[in-house]
Design a protein around this motif. Structure first.
Motif, PDB file in Angstrom:
ATOM      1  N   THR A 122       8.878   4.451   4.834  1.00 58.98           N
ATOM      2  CA  THR A 122       9.384   5.237   3.423  1.00 58.98           C
ATOM      3  C   THR A 122       8.712   4.604   2.302  1.00 58.98           C
ATOM      4  OG1 THR A 122      11.315   5.917   2.004  1.00 58.98           O
ATOM      5  CG2 THR A 122      11.478   3.812   2.806  1.00 58.98           C
ATOM      6  N   ASP A 123       8.419   5.504   1.310  1.00 62.66           N
ATOM      7  CA  ASP A 123       7.864   5.297   0.197  1.00 62.66           C
ATOM      8  C   ASP A 123       8.704   5.233  -1.033  1.00 62.66           C
ATOM      9  OD1 ASP A 123       8.088   7.723   0.057  1.00 62.66           O
ATOM     10  OD2 ASP A 123       6.006   8.351  -0.602  1.00 62.66           O
ATOM     11  N   SER A 124      10.263   5.659  -0.891  1.00 63.02           N
ATOM     12  CA  SER A 124      10.999   5.452  -1.569  1.00 63.02           C
ATOM     13  C   SER A 124      11.796   4.098  -1.634  1.00 63.02           C
ATOM     14  CB  SER A 124      12.298   6.788  -1.354  1.00 63.02           C
ATOM     15  OG  SER A 124      13.273   6.539  -2.076  1.00 63.02           O
ATOM     16  N   LYS A 125      11.914   3.546  -3.114  1.00 65.55           N
ATOM     17  CA  LYS A 125      12.651   2.571  -2.804  1.00 65.55           C
ATOM     18  C   LYS A 125      14.340   2.549  -2.736  1.00 65.55           C
ATOM     19  CE  LYS A 125      13.396  -1.481  -6.024  1.00 65.55           C
ATOM     20  NZ  LYS A 125      12.981  -2.139  -7.405  1.00 65.55           N
ATOM     21  N   ALA A 126      14.860   3.594  -3.013  1.00 68.70           N
ATOM     22  CA  ALA A 126      16.292   3.544  -2.956  1.00 68.70           C
ATOM     23  C   ALA A 126      16.334   3.825  -1.408  1.00 68.70           C
ATOM     24  CB  ALA A 126      16.692   4.980  -3.563  1.00 68.70           C
ATOM     25  N   GLU A 127      15.597   4.581  -0.767  1.00 68.79           N
ATOM     26  CA  GLU A 127      15.783   4.894   0.683  1.00 68.79           C
ATOM     27  C   GLU A 127      15.737   3.395   1.257  1.00 68.79           C
ATOM     28  OE1 GLU A 127      13.934   7.666   4.388  1.00 68.79           O
ATOM     29  OE2 GLU A 127      13.495   8.050   2.284  1.00 68.79           O
ATOM     30  N   ARG A 154       1.000  -1.260  -0.057  1.00 67.19           N
ATOM     31  CA  ARG A 154      -0.172  -0.082  -0.012  1.00 67.19           C
ATOM     32  C   ARG A 154       0.942   1.321  -0.161  1.00 67.19           C
ATOM     33  NH1 ARG A 154      -3.828  -1.846   4.992  1.00 67.19           N
ATOM     34  NH2 ARG A 154      -1.760  -2.601   5.574  1.00 67.19           N
ATOM     35  N   GLY A 155       1.785   1.144  -0.927  1.00 64.13           N
ATOM     36  CA  GLY A 155       2.761   2.469  -0.997  1.00 64.13           C
ATOM     37  C   GLY A 155       3.812   2.389   0.067  1.00 64.13           C
ATOM     38  N   ARG A 156       3.848   1.724   0.854  1.00 65.15           N
ATOM     39  CA  ARG A 156       4.816   1.798   2.000  1.00 65.15           C
ATOM     40  C   ARG A 156       5.838   0.466   2.036  1.00 65.15           C
ATOM     41  NH1 ARG A 156       5.560   6.812   3.433  1.00 65.15           N
ATOM     42  NH2 ARG A 156       6.269   6.110   5.467  1.00 65.15           N
ATOM     43  N   TYR A 157       7.107   0.609   2.188  1.00 64.81           N
ATOM     44  CA  TYR A 157       8.308  -0.432   2.193  1.00 64.81           C
ATOM     45  C   TYR A 157       8.305  -0.960   3.298  1.00 64.81           C
ATOM     46  CZ  TYR A 157       9.304   0.558  -2.810  1.00 64.81           C
ATOM     47  OH  TYR A 157       9.245   0.692  -4.136  1.00 64.81           O
ATOM     48  N   TYR A 158       8.651  -2.459   3.225  1.00 66.55           N
ATOM     49  CA  TYR A 158       8.879  -3.321   4.615  1.00 66.55           C
ATOM     50  C   TYR A 158      10.083  -4.155   4.409  1.00 66.55           C
ATOM     51  CZ  TYR A 158       4.155  -2.144   5.949  1.00 66.55           C
ATOM     52  OH  TYR A 158       3.286  -1.234   6.480  1.00 66.55           O
ATOM     53  N   TRP A 159      10.958  -4.301   5.267  1.00 69.06           N
ATOM     54  CA  TRP A 159      12.074  -5.264   5.222  1.00 69.06           C
ATOM     55  C   TRP A 159      11.413  -6.863   5.642  1.00 69.06           C
ATOM     56  CZ3 TRP A 159      14.426  -7.991   9.462  1.00 69.06           C
ATOM     57  CH2 TRP A 159      15.590  -8.579   9.189  1.00 69.06           C
ATOM     58  N   VAL A 160      11.873  -7.547   4.745  1.00 66.95           N
ATOM     59  CA  VAL A 160      11.229  -9.073   4.815  1.00 66.95           C
ATOM     60  C   VAL A 160      12.256  -9.998   4.863  1.00 66.95           C
ATOM     61  CG1 VAL A 160       9.497 -10.779   4.231  1.00 66.95           C
ATOM     62  CG2 VAL A 160       9.058  -8.370   4.328  1.00 66.95           C
ATOM     63  N   LYS A 161      12.411 -11.043   5.911  1.00 65.25           N
ATOM     64  CA  LYS A 161      13.640 -11.915   5.750  1.00 65.25           C
ATOM     65  C   LYS A 161      12.996 -13.235   6.387  1.00 65.25           C
ATOM     66  CE  LYS A 161      18.248 -13.013   6.757  1.00 65.25           C
ATOM     67  NZ  LYS A 161      18.854 -13.287   5.423  1.00 65.25           N
ATOM     68  N   ARG A 162      13.396 -14.286   5.689  1.00 60.86           N
ATOM     69  CA  ARG A 162      13.162 -15.851   6.176  1.00 60.86           C
ATOM     70  C   ARG A 162      14.239 -16.101   7.344  1.00 60.86           C
ATOM     71  NH1 ARG A 162      11.742 -20.600   2.541  1.00 60.86           N
ATOM     72  NH2 ARG A 162       9.840 -19.599   2.340  1.00 60.86           N
TER      73      ARG A 162
END
Length: 362
Positions: free
Chosen positions: A41-46, A7-15
């Motif tokens: 953040t909504d910036s992929k680079a950030e 939904r426009g926001r980034y999350y870090w995901v790891k198994r």
């Protein structure tokens, strides 16, 4: 490591890696197989930059969990140091931290979050220095010393590296077997008395077995170097118990020289080389007039045999190995039986059974 856009926001995901299975838990206290953290953040680079930092911090936290779970005090301490480092702090034991300026203590406390969102116990213990300081034993110090000083030996050949390592391993093995035959304590429990006990052990061996004092002094020197360098490069403040242990009576052994007659009647006698292959015989012939070490002949590439000069010579250079001392780099004339031809195959002048110079295959 991965990032997802929700939904426009980034999350870090790891198994969660298999080696941490059952150790990583969610908010309900139950083990989880995957973790997810908002990157705000909504910036992929950030998001990618933040995710890389989170990856390092989480892995350090999980390593600390694993170290605490397996009961290894040393591993737990090392993991705590690493975890404190990724949080931006040098690990400091709690008793030391309490005597620090109040600003440092407050800064560490603030880094642990607010009252409604505290860090995990592993992070808290690492940042506040609550994991007991644990030192390795002497074998562990040796392993770390070898790794810490590996850039010193980049110019050594594999054989030179092996000899360098063996001498250090032998010194540690001698000390542990002589002073601590049943166990190897952490180095902070090794005292000057233990080092003197090792000195006495060597003194008895020299007296009874007729060994050279220089052999014992090499052990003392290696141990002092290992201890001192490790402490310096790990910021560990421990007195070096192996300093100034040298035994008196160490004499430089003067090797007897070969007489002209012995060389001629033995080394150059008819049939003297019958038990050697041609390459070994050639190496010996080159060494006779030059005084070169065997490795200096065998390791030299063909282009260092300068046979087209008015006076043929061999150039001694590193060639993939470390020279013993700086002035070892030199040019040595090749005369008499040590002379070379300019043949493209690099053949060496040798002596035939009749005493005439002939070509030998190199």
């Amino acid at each position: 490591m991965g990032i997802v856009n929700d939904r426009g926001r980034y999350y870090w995901v790891k198994r969660v890696p298999k080696r941490f299975k059952g150790l990583v838990r969610g908010q309900d206290g139950q083990p989880v197989t995957q973790v997810r953290q908002a990157l705000h953040t909504d910036s992929k680079a950030e998001a990618l930059a933040k995710a890389a930092q989170i990856e390092v911090a989480r892995m350090a936290e999980w390593e600390a969990l694993a170290a605490g779970d397996n009961g290894s005090a040393r591993a737990h301490y090392e993991s705590a140091k690493k975890l404190a480092g990724v949080r931006g702090f040098q690990y400091r034991a709690l008793n030391t931290l309490l005597s620090s300026p109040i600003e440092e203590i407050v800064g560490r406390l603030h880094s642990l979050g607010t009252s409604d969102k505290l860090e995990t116990p592993e992070v808290v213990r690492a940042v506040l220095g609550a994991v007991p300081v644990t030192h390795p034993d002497l074998n562990g110090v040796l392993k770390e010393y070898i790794d810490l000083t590996k850039t010193r030996h980049l110019s050594k050949s594999d054989a030179q590296k092996r000899r360098w390592k063996l001498s250090k391993e032998r010194a540690v093995r001698n000390f542990v077997s002589a002073v601590f035959p049943s166990h190897s304590p952490p180095i902070d429990q090794i005292t000057r008395s233990d080092a003197l006990k090792f000195r006495n052990w060597w003194s008895e061996r020299i007296e009874v077995d007729g060994l050279a004092a220089q052999t014992a002094n090499k052990d003392f020197g290696h141990l002092a170097e290992i201890w001192g360098t490790w402490c310096e490069l790990t910021a560990t403040h421990l007195e070096n118990p192996f300093s100034k242990l040298a035994l008196d009576g160490a004499k430089e052994v003067q090797r007897p020289s070969f007489s002209r007659e012995w060389v001629q009647d033995r080394l150059l006698a008819k049939g003297a080389f019958e038990g050697l292959n041609s390459e070994a015989a050639d190496i010996l012939l080159v060494m006779i007039n030059t005084g070169l070490r065997p490795s200096e002949v065998t390791d030299a590439p063909l282009e260092d045999f300068c046979t087209q000069e008015n006076i043929p010579f061999i150039r001694i250079a590193p060639n993939g190995r470390e020279l013993k001392v700086a002035h070892t780099r030199r040019e040595i004339p090749l005369l008499g039986v040590s002379c070379l031809t300019s043949a493209p195959t690099g053949q060496i002048w040798g002596l035939s059974n009749g005493g005439f110079l002939v070509h030998r295959s190199r």
